[in-house]
Write a protein that holds these residues in place. Structure first.
Motif, PDB file in Angstrom:
ATOM      1  N   PRO A   1      54.320  22.081  74.969  1.00 50.59           N
ATOM      2  CA  PRO A   1      55.286  21.043  74.677  1.00 50.59           C
ATOM      3  C   PRO A   1      55.467  20.128  75.877  1.00 50.59           C
ATOM      4  CG  PRO A   1      56.117  23.144  73.918  1.00 50.59           C
ATOM      5  CD  PRO A   1      54.861  23.413  74.702  1.00 50.59           C
ATOM      6  N   THR A   2      55.572  18.854  75.619  1.00 52.39           N
ATOM      7  CA  THR A   2      55.731  17.882  76.685  1.00 52.39           C
ATOM      8  C   THR A   2      56.468  16.674  76.121  1.00 52.39           C
ATOM      9  OG1 THR A   2      54.562  16.593  78.342  1.00 52.39           O
ATOM     10  CG2 THR A   2      53.465  16.831  76.233  1.00 52.39           C
TER      11      THR A   2
ATOM     12  N   LEU B   1      49.202  15.952  74.213  1.00 50.06           N
ATOM     13  CA  LEU B   1      48.200  15.127  73.537  1.00 50.06           C
ATOM     14  C   LEU B   1      48.384  15.117  72.018  1.00 50.06           C
ATOM     15  CD1 LEU B   1      45.007  16.076  75.588  1.00 50.06           C
ATOM     16  CD2 LEU B   1      46.423  14.032  75.830  1.00 50.06           C
ATOM     17  N   ASP B   2      49.639  15.175  71.562  1.00 51.47           N
ATOM     18  CA  ASP B   2      49.958  15.174  70.132  1.00 51.47           C
ATOM     19  C   ASP B   2      49.270  16.306  69.369  1.00 51.47           C
ATOM     20  OD1 ASP B   2      51.642  12.994  70.389  1.00 51.47           O
ATOM     21  OD2 ASP B   2      50.022  11.570  70.054  1.00 51.47           O
ATOM     22  N   ASP B   3      48.996  17.407  70.036  1.00 53.13           N
ATOM     23  CA  ASP B   3      48.298  18.537  69.415  1.00 53.13           C
ATOM     24  C   ASP B   3      49.314  19.479  68.783  1.00 53.13           C
ATOM     25  OD1 ASP B   3      46.306  20.257  68.647  1.00 53.13           O
ATOM     26  OD2 ASP B   3      46.214  21.259  70.584  1.00 53.13           O
ATOM     27  N   GLY B   4      49.975  19.017  67.771  1.00 49.46           N
ATOM     28  CA  GLY B   4      51.053  19.787  67.166  1.00 49.46           C
ATOM     29  C   GLY B   4      50.645  20.608  65.971  1.00 49.46           C
ATOM     30  N   PRO B   5      51.643  21.129  65.273  1.00 47.87           N
ATOM     31  CA  PRO B   5      51.404  21.982  64.111  1.00 47.87           C
ATOM     32  C   PRO B   5      51.002  21.170  62.883  1.00 47.87           C
ATOM     33  CG  PRO B   5      53.747  21.701  64.442  1.00 47.87           C
ATOM     34  CD  PRO B   5      53.061  21.016  65.594  1.00 47.87           C
TER      35      PRO B   5
ATOM     36  N   SER C   1      48.880  30.060  75.391  1.00 43.89           N
ATOM     37  CA  SER C   1      49.294  28.864  74.670  1.00 43.89           C
ATOM     38  C   SER C   1      48.584  28.839  73.319  1.00 43.89           C
ATOM     39  CB  SER C   1      48.972  27.614  75.495  1.00 43.89           C
ATOM     40  OG  SER C   1      47.626  27.630  75.927  1.00 43.89           O
ATOM     41  N   TRP C   2      48.663  27.714  72.616  1.00 37.32           N
ATOM     42  CA  TRP C   2      47.972  27.583  71.336  1.00 37.32           C
ATOM     43  C   TRP C   2      47.472  26.158  71.180  1.00 37.32           C
ATOM     44  CZ3 TRP C   2      49.986  24.121  67.770  1.00 37.32           C
ATOM     45  CH2 TRP C   2      51.323  23.774  67.904  1.00 37.32           C
ATOM     46  N   TYR C   3      46.510  25.984  70.272  1.00 41.24           N
ATOM     47  CA  TYR C   3      46.040  24.640  69.978  1.00 41.24           C
ATOM     48  C   TYR C   3      46.050  24.407  68.481  1.00 41.24           C
ATOM     49  CZ  TYR C   3      41.183  26.709  70.202  1.00 41.24           C
ATOM     50  OH  TYR C   3      40.040  27.453  70.070  1.00 41.24           O
ATOM     51  N   GLY C   4      46.256  23.142  68.095  1.00 44.93           N
ATOM     52  CA  GLY C   4      46.511  22.835  66.700  1.00 44.93           C
ATOM     53  C   GLY C   4      45.684  21.705  66.121  1.00 44.93           C
TER      54      GLY C   4
ATOM     55  N   ARG D   1      57.557  27.011  70.705  1.00 41.17           N
ATOM     56  CA  ARG D   1      57.772  26.822  72.145  1.00 41.17           C
ATOM     57  C   ARG D   1      56.517  26.380  72.874  1.00 41.17           C
ATOM     58  NH1 ARG D   1      59.712  32.363  73.055  1.00 41.17           N
ATOM     59  NH2 ARG D   1      58.201  32.181  74.715  1.00 41.17           N
ATOM     60  N   GLY D   2      55.349  26.698  72.333  1.00 34.02           N
ATOM     61  CA  GLY D   2      54.112  26.276  72.973  1.00 34.02           C
ATOM     62  C   GLY D   2      53.424  27.335  73.808  1.00 34.02           C
ATOM     63  N   SER D   3      54.189  28.214  74.448  1.00 30.71           N
ATOM     64  CA  SER D   3      53.564  29.259  75.261  1.00 30.71           C
ATOM     65  C   SER D   3      54.478  30.476  75.340  1.00 30.71           C
ATOM     66  CB  SER D   3      53.255  28.741  76.671  1.00 30.71           C
ATOM     67  OG  SER D   3      54.444  28.415  77.355  1.00 30.71           O
ATOM     68  N   ALA D   4      53.876  31.597  75.737  1.00 29.98           N
ATOM     69  CA  ALA D   4      54.632  32.843  75.871  1.00 29.98           C
ATOM     70  C   ALA D   4      53.879  33.780  76.804  1.00 29.98           C
ATOM     71  CB  ALA D   4      54.818  33.505  74.507  1.00 29.98           C
TER      72      ALA D   4
END
Length: 185
Positions: free
Chosen positions: A25-26, A39-43, A96-99, A173-176
């Protein structure tokens, strides 16, 4: 010689493209519109927790390792030396994750990324292989199939698919803090 150069160049180009694999998240703006995702890499819209919870976990099986992902490589000035065989491995750190930004695009072993499958990217684990990933903050775990390289930013240890991050309860949250354990078939 040309074939070797082309293969090396293709791998290096793929690794460089994957350097952005990190959905943190940014407050970065895109097209004048604020976005809370890197980079707008959302769900993906319309995906519910119930849909993700119904996804079957991949069953670890022995698969031929991809020979092109076993060579050392450098991304963003950092050199990575991938494992060349399946052996016990456990790691803890930030994941993290990518979408949507990468959805449908080919990853390191040539498979298209599907954010609705339980998959992951790791910088050094053998590809393809399987791992159990546990969210250390809530105890949830999921089995994923490792089929891509990354992440390469912010000392992250793994990038999960959007579905896997949802299953672990940190997609919002984006990361854990995660634990990654390679599963041996």
């Amino acid at each position: 010689m040309t074939t070797v150069f082309f293969r090396y160049f293709s791998f290096a180009a793929t690794a460089a493209l994957l350097a952005a694999c990190s959905s943190t998240p940014t407050t970065t703006s895109s097209g004048g519109k604020p976005s809370k995702y890197y980079l707008d890499d959302g769900p993906m819209k319309g995906i519910t927790q119930e849909m993700v919870d119904a996804l079957p976990e991949p069953v670890p099986k022995r698969e031929p390792l991809n020979k092109f992902t076993q060579r050392p490589y450098t991304v963003l000035g950092k050199t990575f030396t991938p494992m060349t065989k399946l052996e016990p491995f456990k790691q803890r750190g930030k994941g993290s994750w990518y979408g949507t930004r990468y959805h449908g695009k080919k990853g390191s072993i040539g498979e298209p990324y599907d954010m609705l499958k339980l998959t992951a990217a790791h910088p050094t684990l053998p590809l393809p292989s399987y791992a159990r990933v546990t969210n250390l903050e809530n105890g949830k775990s999921v089995v994923v199939r490792l089929n891509d390289r990354g992440p390469f930013l912010h000392d992250r240890i793994i990038d999960l698919s959007y579905a896997a991050a949802m299953r672990l309860g940190y997609a919002n949250r984006g990361s854990a803090e995660l634990e990654v354990e390679l599963l041996l078939p």
